[in-house]
Design an enzyme around this catalytic site. Sequence first.
Site, PDB file in Angstrom:
ATOM      1  N   ASP A 180       0.813  -1.205   0.000  1.00 48.58           N
ATOM      2  CA  ASP A 180       0.000   0.000   0.000  1.00 48.58           C
ATOM      3  C   ASP A 180       0.855   1.267   0.000  1.00 48.58           C
ATOM      4  OD1 ASP A 180      -2.619   1.411   0.443  1.00 48.58           O
ATOM      5  OD2 ASP A 180      -1.598   2.003   2.298  1.00 48.58           O
ATOM      6  N   GLU A 223       1.591   0.056  -4.867  1.00 52.36           N
ATOM      7  CA  GLU A 223       0.688   1.169  -5.153  1.00 52.36           C
ATOM      8  C   GLU A 223       1.517   2.435  -5.004  1.00 52.36           C
ATOM      9  OE1 GLU A 223      -3.157   3.684  -3.568  1.00 52.36           O
ATOM     10  OE2 GLU A 223      -1.980   2.452  -2.205  1.00 52.36           O
TER      11      GLU A 223
END
Length: 590
Positions: A247, A284
């Site tokens: 993330d 990401e």
Amino acid sequence: MSNRFAVWAPAAGRVEVAVAGARHPMEARPSGWWEARVAEAGHGTDYGFVLDGADEVLPDPRSPWQPDGVHGRSRVYDHGRFAWTDQHWHGRPLPGSVLYEMHVGTFTPEGTFDAAAERLDHLVALGIDAVELLPVASFPGRHGWGYDGVHLWAPHEPYGGPDGLKRFVDAAHARGIAVILDVVYNHLGPDGNRLADFGPYFTSAHATPWGDAVNFDQEGSDEVRAFVVRNALMWLRDYHIDGLRIDAVHAITDDSAVHILEEMARAVAAESAHLGRALFLIAESDLNDPRLVTSREAGGYGLDAQWSDDFHHALHAALTGERQGYYCDFGSLETLKKAITRVFVHDGTMSTYRGRRHGRPVNAGETPAHRFLGFLQNHDQVGNRASGDRIGTLLPSPALLKVGAALLLLAPFTPMLFMGEEWGASTPWCYFTDHQDPGLARAVSEGRRREFARHGWTGEVPDPQAVDTFRRSVLDWAEPDDPVHADLLEWHRALISLRRSRPELNDPLLTAVTVEADENGARWLMMWRGGVCVAANLGDVPVVLPAAPPGGRARLLLASDPAVRINEDGVGDSGTSSIELPAASIGVFH
């Protein structure tokens, strides 16, 4: 061994492990570690650590099992007890795969790993190769997105805990589906995070939206880095996870000579070789920096793939007409063309939204397209809207859902669907939490309303803490049987089948993609991938386009509308057949 306890607490003068009402002293080991063996402990034993004789018993920073929530005691978990049946599973490579993003808590009404496993045959029929689970590390309350996890080694108990996750992975592998897990290493949640009591897991040297940064480069960071890398390997080894989605890596600050992402990539590559199983890492990032997926030999971090936000923004804005926020830099078909052929729209160019230049170019001749994940929807792009509305509620024509799906699934990138997208789910996917601390709960609810009011939103903002906000986000599995939804589902199946059947649609080179676009009185786009042409009409009037290849005759492979056809009479004097596209339609030709 399940009766051995160890913890890193470098500043402590004394550490005890509390087991079955008794405290057992731990012996100091090098580098700030403490260790003890408790003969009567084993699988299922509850325990915790006591620092310097305090009254409070703290959960284990590496707790494998938190059956009583984030504030409860840790529980010993013996990974060797689970009976795996995937001994012949060797993984599934990322190139050529179609991904499916899933939130366990809202994928089914039951919201458990076992219930999700019962729906895997739906994904097999759809043609999915890998499921990407939103974070499952233990977080406060029963339901939430998972990005405020605080026990990074323990699967969330309401989902089914450690055994439940293993059953899900085992069931997925039995059906030929890989499992990717979303992990969060840029911060921990505010409720239940006790890492700082044990050591310098955080540092004030770097500021983040969540407070002090995870300590990847200051004093004491060696053990923090090891904590994160070993956590990543634990998921891959002990839970047979096939890949990790990391993330928001742009929020990871590390000034070390070897970035933590590079160190992790090297460790995962070694683990893959050791296990004889394909493993991969996906980042990401909003940095638009191809170095993330550039090999370590070429000076990059060596990750296997990264999300492509620019492709999403370009496709979303072209379909919906939205221009607010970061969509202000997107919307034209030329922008979509650049995203398809060059990955990053902002590749060193000016970003109006940021007020500065942003990004750097991708080497289209050398960087394979599968290293970039394309998507039309995902948890962020849906859930971070004020009311969690999916793209189907935003389009001027429902037929554009089929156009968007085709451009996503036939583009050169690794495509990813968001759960329910395949049938055009009408259920929203909202931002929801279940914080047990009243002050935190109130702050989250009020902060959400203030955030959207600041951006001029005048409609309802669902309360994240309201149970109904969570419940309305659960997929309705009766919808795929409805004729309208069933038609869209069959369209997705056909697109994935076509992608798999045509080698041109899996060509890894971006230079093998050609796109033409026009907005002069009509809005159409043609994408060639080898001998396959994808012709899309995004406008509200019909268009007639010359077929490809020029001078040849096209054959229709797939169409979103029965009125899509080939005109054999030619265009002008060229003698070339033409493609007739009604408004909001798409055709695939060869």
